[in-house]
Write a protein that holds these residues in place. Sequence first.
Motif, PDB file in Angstrom:
ATOM      1  N   GLN A   1      37.113  51.400   7.795  1.00  0.00           N
ATOM      2  CA  GLN A   1      36.573  50.082   7.433  1.00  0.00           C
ATOM      3  C   GLN A   1      35.800  49.469   8.601  1.00  0.00           C
ATOM      4  O   GLN A   1      34.709  48.913   8.420  1.00  0.00           O
ATOM      5  N   THR A   2      36.342  49.580   9.796  1.00  0.00           N
ATOM      6  CA  THR A   2      35.686  48.972  10.965  1.00  0.00           C
ATOM      7  C   THR A   2      34.335  49.618  11.234  1.00  0.00           C
ATOM      8  O   THR A   2      33.377  48.945  11.639  1.00  0.00           O
ATOM      9  N   ALA A   3      34.256  50.919  11.024  1.00  0.00           N
ATOM     10  CA  ALA A   3      32.987  51.616  11.247  1.00  0.00           C
ATOM     11  C   ALA A   3      31.865  50.995  10.416  1.00  0.00           C
ATOM     12  O   ALA A   3      30.755  50.764  10.912  1.00  0.00           O
ATOM     13  N   GLU A   4      32.142  50.715   9.161  1.00  0.00           N
ATOM     14  CA  GLU A   4      31.112  50.126   8.309  1.00  0.00           C
ATOM     15  C   GLU A   4      30.807  48.678   8.694  1.00  0.00           C
ATOM     16  O   GLU A   4      29.669  48.224   8.596  1.00  0.00           O
ATOM     17  N   LEU A   5      31.826  47.945   9.109  1.00  0.00           N
ATOM     18  CA  LEU A   5      31.587  46.566   9.546  1.00  0.00           C
ATOM     19  C   LEU A   5      30.691  46.552  10.786  1.00  0.00           C
ATOM     20  O   LEU A   5      29.813  45.699  10.927  1.00  0.00           O
ATOM     21  N   GLU A   6      30.934  47.492  11.701  1.00  0.00           N
ATOM     22  CA  GLU A   6      30.095  47.565  12.903  1.00  0.00           C
ATOM     23  C   GLU A   6      28.656  47.953  12.556  1.00  0.00           C
ATOM     24  O   GLU A   6      27.718  47.497  13.203  1.00  0.00           O
ATOM     25  N   LYS A   7      28.506  48.795  11.564  1.00  0.00           N
ATOM     26  CA  LYS A   7      27.151  49.147  11.152  1.00  0.00           C
ATOM     27  C   LYS A   7      26.426  47.913  10.578  1.00  0.00           C
ATOM     28  O   LYS A   7      25.269  47.664  10.894  1.00  0.00           O
ATOM     29  N   PHE A   8      27.130  47.158   9.770  1.00  0.00           N
ATOM     30  CA  PHE A   8      26.479  45.987   9.180  1.00  0.00           C
ATOM     31  C   PHE A   8      26.167  44.947  10.254  1.00  0.00           C
ATOM     32  O   PHE A   8      25.118  44.296  10.211  1.00  0.00           O
ATOM     33  N   GLN A   9      27.076  44.786  11.225  1.00  0.00           N
ATOM     34  CA  GLN A   9      26.781  43.810  12.283  1.00  0.00           C
ATOM     35  C   GLN A   9      25.504  44.208  13.034  1.00  0.00           C
ATOM     36  O   GLN A   9      24.734  43.358  13.459  1.00  0.00           O
ATOM     37  N   TRP A  10      25.284  45.514  13.186  1.00  0.00           N
ATOM     38  CA  TRP A  10      24.036  45.960  13.810  1.00  0.00           C
ATOM     39  C   TRP A  10      22.824  45.523  12.973  1.00  0.00           C
ATOM     40  O   TRP A  10      21.831  45.037  13.522  1.00  0.00           O
ATOM     41  N   PHE A  11      22.919  45.680  11.650  1.00  0.00           N
ATOM     42  CA  PHE A  11      21.846  45.190  10.777  1.00  0.00           C
ATOM     43  C   PHE A  11      21.557  43.714  11.098  1.00  0.00           C
ATOM     44  O   PHE A  11      20.406  43.303  11.217  1.00  0.00           O
ATOM     45  N   VAL A  12      22.614  42.931  11.188  1.00  0.00           N
ATOM     46  CA  VAL A  12      22.468  41.500  11.446  1.00  0.00           C
ATOM     47  C   VAL A  12      21.820  41.271  12.809  1.00  0.00           C
ATOM     48  O   VAL A  12      20.838  40.535  12.945  1.00  0.00           O
ATOM     49  N   ARG A  13      22.391  41.915  13.835  1.00  0.00           N
ATOM     50  CA  ARG A  13      21.904  41.705  15.208  1.00  0.00           C
ATOM     51  C   ARG A  13      20.449  42.155  15.385  1.00  0.00           C
ATOM     52  O   ARG A  13      19.718  41.572  16.202  1.00  0.00           O
ATOM     53  N   ALA A  14      20.059  43.199  14.689  1.00  0.00           N
ATOM     54  CA  ALA A  14      18.697  43.714  14.859  1.00  0.00           C
ATOM     55  C   ALA A  14      17.649  42.663  14.508  1.00  0.00           C
ATOM     56  O   ALA A  14      16.500  42.766  14.932  1.00  0.00           O
ATOM     57  N   HIS A  15      18.054  41.637  13.750  1.00  0.00           N
ATOM     58  CA  HIS A  15      17.101  40.575  13.401  1.00  0.00           C
ATOM     59  C   HIS A  15      16.794  39.631  14.555  1.00  0.00           C
ATOM     60  O   HIS A  15      15.882  38.824  14.455  1.00  0.00           O
ATOM     61  N   PHE A  16      17.567  39.701  15.639  1.00  0.00           N
ATOM     62  CA  PHE A  16      17.362  38.755  16.748  1.00  0.00           C
ATOM     63  C   PHE A  16      16.608  39.365  17.917  1.00  0.00           C
ATOM     64  O   PHE A  16      16.228  38.663  18.842  1.00  0.00           O
ATOM     65  N   GLU A  17      16.434  40.654  17.945  1.00  0.00           N
ATOM     66  CA  GLU A  17      15.772  41.313  19.064  1.00  0.00           C
ATOM     67  C   GLU A  17      14.260  41.396  18.850  1.00  0.00           C
ATOM     68  O   GLU A  17      13.768  41.220  17.747  1.00  0.00           O
ATOM     69  N   GLY A  18      13.546  41.732  19.931  1.00  0.00           N
ATOM     70  CA  GLY A  18      12.115  42.023  19.843  1.00  0.00           C
ATOM     71  C   GLY A  18      11.232  40.786  19.860  1.00  0.00           C
ATOM     72  O   GLY A  18      11.722  39.651  19.939  1.00  0.00           O
ATOM     73  N   SER A  19       9.921  41.025  19.731  1.00  0.00           N
ATOM     74  CA  SER A  19       8.954  39.929  19.780  1.00  0.00           C
ATOM     75  C   SER A  19       8.979  39.129  18.484  1.00  0.00           C
ATOM     76  O   SER A  19       9.311  39.655  17.425  1.00  0.00           O
ATOM     77  N   GLN A  20       8.641  37.861  18.563  1.00  0.00           N
ATOM     78  CA  GLN A  20       8.599  37.013  17.362  1.00  0.00           C
ATOM     79  C   GLN A  20       7.300  37.248  16.587  1.00  0.00           C
ATOM     80  O   GLN A  20       6.292  37.640  17.168  1.00  0.00           O
ATOM     81  N   ALA A  21       7.316  36.990  15.317  1.00  0.00           N
ATOM     82  CA  ALA A  21       6.080  37.084  14.503  1.00  0.00           C
ATOM     83  C   ALA A  21       6.081  36.014  13.416  1.00  0.00           C
ATOM     84  O   ALA A  21       5.921  36.315  12.250  1.00  0.00           O
TER      85      ALA A  21
END
Lengths: 163, 163, 163, 163, 163, 163, 163, 163, 163, 163, 163, 163
Positions: C143-163
């Motif tokens: 269960q934790t493995a999938e939760l960590e994968k989803f948190q990465w989905f969430v976090r990936a929205h905050f990185e990188g240049s803005q557009a």
Amino acid sequence: MADLAYTVPGLGTEDSQRLVESLQDRLHAMNDLHLTLKHAHWNVVGPRFIAVHEMLDPQVELVRGYADELAERIAQLGASPVGTPGRLVSDRSWSDYELGKADTQEHLKAIDAVYDGVIASNRKAITLAGELDPITEDLLIGQTAELEKFQWFVRAHFEGSQA
Amino acid sequence: MADLAYTVPGLGTEDSQRLVESLQDRLHAMNDLHLTLKHAHWNVVGPRFIAVHEMLDPQVELVRGYADELAERIAQLGASPVGTPGRLVSDRSWSDYELGKADTQEHLKAIDAVYDGVIASNRKAITLAGELDPITEDLLIGQTAELEKFQWFVRAHFEGSQA
Amino acid sequence: MADLAYTVPGLGTEDSQRLVESLQDRLHAMNDLHLTLKHAHWNVVGPRFIAVHEMLDPQVELVRGYADELAERIAQLGASPVGTPGRLVSDRSWSDYELGKADTQEHLKAIDAVYDGVIASNRKAITLAGELDPITEDLLIGQTAELEKFQWFVRAHFEGSQA
Amino acid sequence: MADLAYTVPGLGTEDSQRLVESLQDRLHAMNDLHLTLKHAHWNVVGPRFIAVHEMLDPQVELVRGYADELAERIAQLGASPVGTPGRLVSDRSWSDYELGKADTQEHLKAIDAVYDGVIASNRKAITLAGELDPITEDLLIGQTAELEKFQWFVRAHFEGSQA
Amino acid sequence: MADLAYTVPGLGTEDSQRLVESLQDRLHAMNDLHLTLKHAHWNVVGPRFIAVHEMLDPQVELVRGYADELAERIAQLGASPVGTPGRLVSDRSWSDYELGKADTQEHLKAIDAVYDGVIASNRKAITLAGELDPITEDLLIGQTAELEKFQWFVRAHFEGSQA
Amino acid sequence: MADLAYTVPGLGTEDSQRLVESLQDRLHAMNDLHLTLKHAHWNVVGPRFIAVHEMLDPQVELVRGYADELAERIAQLGASPVGTPGRLVSDRSWSDYELGKADTQEHLKAIDAVYDGVIASNRKAITLAGELDPITEDLLIGQTAELEKFQWFVRAHFEGSQA
Amino acid sequence: MADLAYTVPGLGTEDSQRLVESLQDRLHAMNDLHLTLKHAHWNVVGPRFIAVHEMLDPQVELVRGYADELAERIAQLGASPVGTPGRLVSDRSWSDYELGKADTQEHLKAIDAVYDGVIASNRKAITLAGELDPITEDLLIGQTAELEKFQWFVRAHFEGSQA
Amino acid sequence: MADLAYTVPGLGTEDSQRLVESLQDRLHAMNDLHLTLKHAHWNVVGPRFIAVHEMLDPQVELVRGYADELAERIAQLGASPVGTPGRLVSDRSWSDYELGKADTQEHLKAIDAVYDGVIASNRKAITLAGELDPITEDLLIGQTAELEKFQWFVRAHFEGSQA
Amino acid sequence: MADLAYTVPGLGTEDSQRLVESLQDRLHAMNDLHLTLKHAHWNVVGPRFIAVHEMLDPQVELVRGYADELAERIAQLGASPVGTPGRLVSDRSWSDYELGKADTQEHLKAIDAVYDGVIASNRKAITLAGELDPITEDLLIGQTAELEKFQWFVRAHFEGSQA
Amino acid sequence: MADLAYTVPGLGTEDSQRLVESLQDRLHAMNDLHLTLKHAHWNVVGPRFIAVHEMLDPQVELVRGYADELAERIAQLGASPVGTPGRLVSDRSWSDYELGKADTQEHLKAIDAVYDGVIASNRKAITLAGELDPITEDLLIGQTAELEKFQWFVRAHFEGSQA
Amino acid sequence: MADLAYTVPGLGTEDSQRLVESLQDRLHAMNDLHLTLKHAHWNVVGPRFIAVHEMLDPQVELVRGYADELAERIAQLGASPVGTPGRLVSDRSWSDYELGKADTQEHLKAIDAVYDGVIASNRKAITLAGELDPITEDLLIGQTAELEKFQWFVRAHFEGSQA
Amino acid sequence: MADLAYTVPGLGTEDSQRLVESLQDRLHAMNDLHLTLKHAHWNVVGPRFIAVHEMLDPQVELVRGYADELAERIAQLGASPVGTPGRLVSDRSWSDYELGKADTQEHLKAIDAVYDGVIASNRKAITLAGELDPITEDLLIGQTAELEKFQWFVRAHFEGSQA
């Protein structure tokens, strides 16, 4: 390149050999492309992450299938298709994709450039095949059509007003 | 409008005639709407292209189905449903959608306005049908519910902080 | 907590009791989480609405399934799993999710914080289970493995240049 | 409750506000109900365990879908649906389900009582919606129909000769 | 008719009793109708055999499902639905379908007449239910809508030029 | 019974006529049986309601299919199969199923008795068909096999210790 | 036991040999278990026949799959898995299941006892594998988790009030 | 027509412009055709109603897909595809379909005439594309092949003896 | 063997008893056969491993289904089917399959011999059933037909020129 | 005909030889029939084209499967099935189907005559197989049953009033 | 290697860094492996071509999925996964697969050697992950289990008697 | 050959006539080919039986589809496609396939020779069609591509080292 074991009925050996060379180059291009698109799939970030992350995967699937079609066409023409990464890197005429973790728009720009190269080469291969073998030509037209459609998806992200 | 060949058992001819007129107007609206949504599907551009491009297609499918339901209801009431583009354009009381290639947010704004008109007319048709025929009323309620849900999808793109 | 009716063969009663306590806490966490993710699913707005709205639903489905697995593991250990909202609220050590209608990025920030808490607690539960019961440990790791994968989905929205 | 951002075309703001209040109450009821049915699913025991354990799950799925429909209707009316457990518990006018591990017949009796409350409130909401908005009314009728069918499943276990 | 064991929450016993009587009549009509349509399915002949033979079967499936819905609604209202052929024949107010092996057009004419009766009675039942119970009303509207659609299929065979 | 229009190649007219009579009797039996099983499906009650309610439906589906096979076999033999309820009731040699709302065990007892009659008659029909036509015999053997399997399901509920 | 032909890379021969012995014992246990569960599936009787009859079959499918996984793991470790009934009976350390036709509760009691033995042995095998090979350990944990879930299904039939 | 934003790699701007003009004409033709076929689907009557009514729908689905392919090809060539009904009617060189409710044979005659025009124009577009772009040519060949197949379906209804 | 609880309608008790004995022998044979085929599936080796390994599995599935059909037929005849491995081994008149890890051709030879025995016994059982009960006969014919087909698959590996 | 390599266990060589001859004749008949039905599928014309065109295809699929079953039965009996067109034409005792493009009714008349011959021969083959081998008999009965059903479809087009 | 943007809750940065390095090596291994297996899929020849050609494809699919899991785990740990062919070739510690067109047995031998290396490295990665992070450990165990199963498929082709 | 009833719009009658002649020859070739491949499917023997037996069936399915496409193209061009075995044998310019029961390698050799002929003729038909009609050309290219792929499958069995 070794002599061909055989070729498809009704096609000359020399013509087959020329087709094989062109197809092997396209096979390297497709193997490179599906690896590169997966690499981008893993490395896109930014506020539009999920939409672009998901847009890339179906194209990866298509391009993997194109590599398969090209390789099996080479085999039908009596030659041995080469699909290993070492040979891909030593044979190719282009460089490795350079972007790591970066915003979706940056990756889309870089992917657009990759498609410019791949499609231009595919169109040359279509012209060659058109002179030698209608079946190989048709295979390449079908693949290029889908690549052009995907490039439009990519390009559409750069037009219009910003938000 | 020609006399009705027949109508559904238990419904008067005059009531049927009034329902047919209202339903034909809704049929034109649905044919216009699915063409317009497809047009927008092809013409949206900008950094959120893929998400909006994909959001529009399922609604196109639904609206095509609604045109089918409306037309077949007209036929059940003994009249001839009209679905050709010439008649649509000459009969309608609204103008052609005007946006060409434009940013997703612009198209969503324009689509929002289209839904304002379509839904307001649908609600009037529901009121009329409610007085004449519960079956036609139920059909229109079901279609309007989904149109209102989709308009919420559209509107949700304009609220909140910008990014 | 009442005495256990039985427990799985080969596991001591006291160990089972400790596992049950830990699993009940995780069950409350998962019930809270799937309600919260649905709440966010309904309340996100802004120009990236559709992409984020759709990203949340599959995670809701997964987390509902995790609640089911945890509750049935508690039952296998001979105890009575508690899944009612009153008990969830009175037993939990964290507060209600506070955001109402808000931009997708704001919600993703708030969800990221929720996952920080849920995953940190899951990892403690894994450590405890690792000492007592490999089967419970394996369930929590999955269960934790999938939760960590989803948190990465969430976090990936905050990185990188803005557009 | 905050002012509405917008509402569906052709519906007044005040009417929308009244509908939102009624729908928010039903949303809490549906969230409570699917959690409660899952709780019972895990806690039923006795010689008819498997039949009742399996009968509850499809109803959980339906009720989760009803919560989704209600919340999205609230959003269509321009308000913010509330789905967190803390708000559910503080806003509701009924108590937590009290049964833990117990025989299937006991749980079915308790669930029957829950449905008495939920359905009676749904019927009041239908009456209100019937005065304000046929689309909300239709949504509530559809949900109540299935709840009444399931309550019959529950009640049928108490009639006839004992065995 | 025996006293009701219970009825759905929020509905009076007397109203329920009136609904049950109306629904039992519709249940007999649907059982009669699906048997009759199957009978016609087996007995149509002539140069358009296959098209009409195949058109009837999906309607049989629908009508069987309507009998099921009606019977289960009667049970929800606390009564015992009656589905045996003896009771159907002794209770019904109409005669047996009389056509044996006959041309498709003859059967369609006879089926058209059957639908005239069934739909007219359904509309009366809708009116009654509309005064007593919106859920029963909605069920009957949904069934009647499909019956009217099928009657249009039947009627469409009699219009236009002969061939 | 009218003269046969034709019969299957290689079978005498008189033999066909005898088969048709036997098959028409089985067709009435199957139409009666699927109506009766549905009636029981709606009227079973008691603490084992859900298990028995669900057990009956797949058998209803099978028996409806058997009626279809029998009727189409009659048509293949050149006769007109009769499937209307009036003819069923006037032609049959057995009485209507009498149980209304009753406990699952009572209904299973009554259904067991119904199957005793149906299967015994089917076996006689098999014997007759065995003398005249191997194809009709095989059809009846296949149907009887499934009826005997279902009767075992029913009977198994009466054996063993009570609980 | 014969010498191993090979074993998986990175695992010692002696460790592999010990794993093979443990896995062969579990393979016999799984072959015995799926035969025994099918035997019970055929021999349960009593008023709850259908619910228990149907509950057993999915577990049979799972256990057959576990036998397959165990046998193929033995083969991966370079040994020859033994799956014949003669060898199973001569090698096993437990007795044949003794119940014939009997009430569902009696069979569930006897199956509960079987699971006590199987699961306790599985847990010992997990401990051994945990010292030698994480891959074999993970396979056994996964299988034991499902066996413990099914035993809970069985046990849940003995708790609570009688009916 | 506005300047192109870009075009596919390896194709000149002027050639692209010429292709876009040809494709836009075909897009109007396909939008007109699927509306017209649906109109006929609703308006056919007569003794062969059901067979022809059902034959038209799959062609509608195909033609809708062709409009989509054409429009997306226009976008790939850097232009803005036009799909609104007003523009369709003002740009087209043919008239509205004129038949209302009429016998199946009459509609098939009228549809045959429509296909004569559409296919002849498609073949001209193939010739043009064959000179400019093999990918556009291949797309048009694929669509025309299916249109010619459907026209054969239509034409086959006019040959042979009358019945 | 205990007295039968009941038997199928129209069959004598003594005849049923004789059928049960024959069917129990076939049940042991099918249980033995599916275990043996799985054993071979795991133990085949050699350059044609994968083709033969995969050919065996669908036959295992079929034979497991045949054991199920035989056991349920025994139960329909009122007896208790025996499916435990201890009883299989003590009751059977043949020996355990003896091959361990061996080349595919060796296993196919050994399996061919097993089928010789199984099919010859099945044909004797068909003859007996043909005298007593056409339904049991039909069941055995259907199973034997598939066993003979699979034996042909096996035998075909031994004919023709070597390679 | 060459000596048989083997035959199925329990069947004499001479009996097998006689079955093979009969089955080879049926194999030619089925290969001829599926080619002929496809030929008719392509050549039917007239106002009922689409209905008859579509009715033929599923029968083609069935008959192709029957050829497969017959050929594999011949192989099981140790002989070599012959499926080439040259051998079919030189071995058959009937003539080529003669109709080219013709009205649906004409083709159905001609197909009816073909089925008269095929079915009469099948019934003779059933009689022969009934004396020698119940498994071959059962296979032929199953195929003939479906052929007789399809012939009824064909014949039903000639009965009743003309239109 | 750049600093990590973040890592999963409850895991130290240094531990994450070590995991990332190990996982990046496994990612290169999986990308290399799926390219190599496809290369072999295209280049196997000889009398067992089809069986081995088809055996390789499902493993390609699995290994592609493993590359995806590994890369996404790296991203979850806050690093940037590298999937381009240039980096793969420059970073890897092993050589390119060398076989071109060759007999199936030769390729299987060469693939066996590749798996020796991949699995031994995977087991080292499991040991490292076991010290740092149970979730990464579990992911690697799951992948290695399937690789070991496939290597058994490969190895099984070399054992036993030659043919 | 009779005059054409019509032809596709934009194609001359004489050109159509020439295409029809070429396509009829290909139709005979495809009918011959699918019969021949099925014949081989039944008659292959030897230690690689199962792999080759299974490899042939999907090609049979494809080739049957190609016959259908060719025949329907002939009909679109206004002619009558001929698909009967007598006409095939009298019209063809090649001989019957001669191999009966034989080893897989022998059959593959013979099939290879068949494909040499079929493909060479297809390529000539492509050249002719390329001069007359791009749609017919495209159809033939697509079919030939798959035939060439299958011939490679066949040929790959003869290369490399023997085993």
